[in-house]
Design an enzyme around this catalytic site. Structure first.
Site: not given
Ligand code: GLV
Length: 336
Positions: A247, A294, A276
């Protein structure tokens, strides 16, 4: 004080709100439900806030904020299926206090995310982005023994911050590249896992000071928010590369950008950001940096299985079957 979990009363069609288009047809999989979902794209927070008022179940994304105010709008809501393994966007204690189950999507994205972490590591170490830009922009003038020299992996140290499923899957890949593996985690992994992966547990400061590559695989919690701050970055070796597929908020982005611009760090490969889709502008211009939007779990297989897990959690709750992937199991302990 614990409250009982909410149950679907039956005797009417359930209303399921899905916060985005998914790679499977949710309405087809839940024929006894009225499914509200966008035909494409992602529902904005305000649209999800409005849609939840009479929802029995919600399937949401990691950018949807499921806090107490959201839950207060949804008196019938019994289950929130977060289409992600990380669930820092959900106020789980608030959900538990209202008897609302929270489910996530563990395991099915482990390999996809570990692959991407490794891709970022290789791309950053071998300067793939710079090389591609050079070629595409017509600036390549032929083989040059001094051009785009990067770092080799074999024999160097990879430090994993967090050693759960994804951290271990990265370690398994790293072994094949001849990397030596350190990890920092609140609890030691079983000795058999350490032996199989050749991984040694150390404290975070030691990991930062002795790793050539540092890859983050911890959940975002109050303890890990801002964990990689200016002081942590200052501990890292000047050639070290930081990889983040966890994260964004685990890293202080301004401090990272400053360290990269100052040449205090060898590079960074980032798939996640604090705010984001906004990216700290100084990261966009930082040297030796690979930036991705991401996409850690973005494989057809992983995203399909994630959606299936969310639907299974909703179907389970509606049929009074315990979903396997509960984040607040205290509301529904497993049968003994
Ligand atoms: C993606 O970042 C997730 O946590 O699945």
């Amino acid at each position: 004080m614990s409250v009982p979990r909410r149950r679907f009363p039956g005797a009417r069609r359930a209303r399921v709100v899905v916060g985005s288009a998914l790679p499977i047809d949710v309405a087809e999989r839940l024929p006894a439900c009225d499914v509200v979902a966008p035909a494409s794209g992602v529902m904005a927070q305000h649209a999800l806030d409005a849609a939840v008022a009479d929802a029995d179940a919600v399937i949401c994304l990691l950018q949807h904020r499921i806090d107490d105010a959201f839950l207060a709008r949804a008196p019938h809501l019994g289950v929130v299926a977060n289409n992600a393994v990380g669930h820092d966007n959900v106020d789980v204690p608030a959900a538990s206090a209202r008897g609302v189950l929270v489910a996530n999507t563990p395991e099915v994205l482990t390999d996809a995310t570990a692959d991407l972490a490794f891709a970022l590591l290789l791309a950053t170490a071998r300067r793939l982005g710079e090389g591609e830009a050079l070629l595409r922009q017509g600036r390549w003038h032929g083989f040059d023994p001094a051009e785009l020299l990067g770092a080799e992996l074999s024999g160097r140290r990879l430090g994993l911050v967090g050693f759960g499923r994804i951290g271990r899957a990265v370690a398994a890949r790293a072994r094949g590249f001849g990397l030596r593996i350190l990890y920092a985690a609140p609890h030691p992994a079983p000795a058999a896992v350490e032996a199989e992966l050749g991984a040694t547990r150390v404290e975070l400061p030691a990991l930062l000071a002795s790793s050539d590559f540092v890859s983050l695989h911890c959940a975002l919690t109050p303890a890990t928010r801002g964990l990689i701050d200016a002081a942590a970055l200052a501990r890292m070796r000047p050639h070290a590369i930081l990889i983040n597929t966890a994260r964004g908020a685990v890293v202080d982005e301004a401090a990272l950008a400053a360290a990269l611009h100052a040449g205090q760090l060898g590079g960074a490969g980032l798939d996640v950001f604090v705010d984001e889709p906004r990216v700290t502008p100084a990261l966009l211009t930082a040297p030796r940096t690979t930036l991705l939007p991401h996409i850690g779990s973005a494989t057809v297989a992983a995203r399909t299985r994630m959606a299936e897990l969310c639907v299974a959690a909703v179907a389970g709750w509606l049929e009074d079957r315990r979903p396997t992937n509960l984040v607040n199991p205290e509301l529904w302990p497993p049968a003994t």
